[in-house]
Scaffold this motif. Structure first.
Motif, PDB file in Angstrom:
ATOM      1  N   ASP A   1      -0.519  13.173  -0.709  1.00  0.00           N
ATOM      2  CA  ASP A   1      -1.766  13.651  -1.323  1.00  0.00           C
ATOM      3  C   ASP A   1      -2.639  14.353  -0.292  1.00  0.00           C
ATOM      4  O   ASP A   1      -3.240  15.390  -0.568  1.00  0.00           O
ATOM      5  N   ALA A   2      -2.719  13.777   0.905  1.00  0.00           N
ATOM      6  CA  ALA A   2      -3.527  14.389   1.971  1.00  0.00           C
ATOM      7  C   ALA A   2      -2.967  15.756   2.361  1.00  0.00           C
ATOM      8  O   ALA A   2      -3.722  16.713   2.575  1.00  0.00           O
TER       9      ALA A   2
ATOM     10  N   ILE B   1       0.866  -1.178   0.000  1.00  0.00           N
ATOM     11  CA  ILE B   1       0.000   0.000   0.000  1.00  0.00           C
ATOM     12  C   ILE B   1       0.902   1.228   0.000  1.00  0.00           C
ATOM     13  O   ILE B   1       1.783   1.352   0.850  1.00  0.00           O
ATOM     14  N   PRO B   2       0.710   2.164  -0.939  1.00  0.00           N
ATOM     15  CA  PRO B   2       1.589   3.341  -1.030  1.00  0.00           C
ATOM     16  C   PRO B   2       1.244   4.408   0.015  1.00  0.00           C
ATOM     17  O   PRO B   2       0.752   5.481  -0.312  1.00  0.00           O
ATOM     18  N   TYR B   3       1.518   4.106   1.280  1.00  0.00           N
ATOM     19  CA  TYR B   3       1.174   5.041   2.359  1.00  0.00           C
ATOM     20  C   TYR B   3       1.817   6.403   2.166  1.00  0.00           C
ATOM     21  O   TYR B   3       1.177   7.435   2.405  1.00  0.00           O
TER      22      TYR B   3
ATOM     23  N   ALA C   1       8.901  10.060  -3.251  1.00  0.00           N
ATOM     24  CA  ALA C   1       8.579  10.632  -1.952  1.00  0.00           C
ATOM     25  C   ALA C   1       9.380   9.983  -0.836  1.00  0.00           C
ATOM     26  O   ALA C   1       9.505   8.773  -0.783  1.00  0.00           O
ATOM     27  N   PRO C   2       9.940  10.794   0.076  1.00  0.00           N
ATOM     28  CA  PRO C   2      10.592  10.234   1.247  1.00  0.00           C
ATOM     29  C   PRO C   2       9.548   9.699   2.216  1.00  0.00           C
ATOM     30  O   PRO C   2       8.350   9.868   1.994  1.00  0.00           O
ATOM     31  N   LYS C   3      10.000   9.107   3.316  1.00  0.00           N
ATOM     32  CA  LYS C   3       9.055   8.539   4.282  1.00  0.00           C
ATOM     33  C   LYS C   3       8.059   9.573   4.759  1.00  0.00           C
ATOM     34  O   LYS C   3       6.910   9.288   4.938  1.00  0.00           O
ATOM     35  N   THR C   4       8.485  10.768   5.004  1.00  0.00           N
ATOM     36  CA  THR C   4       7.571  11.875   5.272  1.00  0.00           C
ATOM     37  C   THR C   4       8.276  13.143   4.839  1.00  0.00           C
ATOM     38  O   THR C   4       9.450  13.321   5.111  1.00  0.00           O
TER      39      THR C   4
END
Length: 177
Positions: free
Chosen positions: A19-20, A11-13, A128-131
């Motif tokens: 996106d959120a 799942i691409p968390y 994208a990085p982890k966050t």
């Protein structure tokens, strides 16, 4: 279990989180577009990749900012239109009006310095990085969420913000020093 032992997610968390967070920018700009002005002392610095797909800015701005540009949305802007893909805004550069079209996927930074709020996104051409965010608490200036692996926007200090007195463009260095 160490991070190295963690299974890969199907799942691409990370993408969903990005996106959120881009949805926050969408919601804020939509609210401003409805009213036609910013409330109180709010103002935004929006940094975006000028060469990203869908970006449409005048050639003289593209030549001056071939990689990244930061716009200030404060007192003088017009025709702000927002949809799920991005936004369109009228701004003046050296007293020359210009229309900019910026997809949210090109946005790499969103800052509202009046309330010490900042989001940073990975560049469109980089995975994208982890966050990729750092939200700053209005009260204490402490990160609400941050990752030591992600490059988060550093709080501005004197000298980091460069103003060109003849334009409305402000360059902000989001890298930690």
């Amino acid at each position: 279990m160490s991070d190295d032992d963690a299974p890969d997610s199907l799942i691409p968390y990370d993408e969903h989180v990005q996106d959120a967070l881009r949805g926050v920018v969408y919601n804020v700009l939509t609210d401003v577009a409805k009213v036609g002005s910013l409330p109180g002392g709010h103002h935004f610095y929006i940094a975006f990749k000028t060469g990203a797909a869908g970006v449409d800015i005048p050639n003289h701005l593209k030549e001056r900012y071939p990689d990244e540009m930061t716009i200030v949305v404060q007192h003088r802007f017009w025709d702000l239109k927002v949809d799920r893909e991005g936004f369109e805004i009228g701004l003046s550069f050296n007293q020359v009006p210009a229309k900019l079209i910026v997809p949210f996927s090109a946005v790499v930074g969103f800052v509202d310095p009046s309330v010490n709020f900042a989001l940073q996104f990975p560049p469109p051409e980089v995975s994208a990085p982890k966050t990729g965010l750092r939200s700053v608490d209005k009260q204490g200036g402490e990160p609400l969420s941050a990752s030591s692996e992600a490059k988060a926007p550093a709080e501005k200090t004197e000298g980091e913000e460069k103003r060109d007195s003849s334009s409305n463009v402000v360059e902000i260095d989001f890298r930690k020093k």
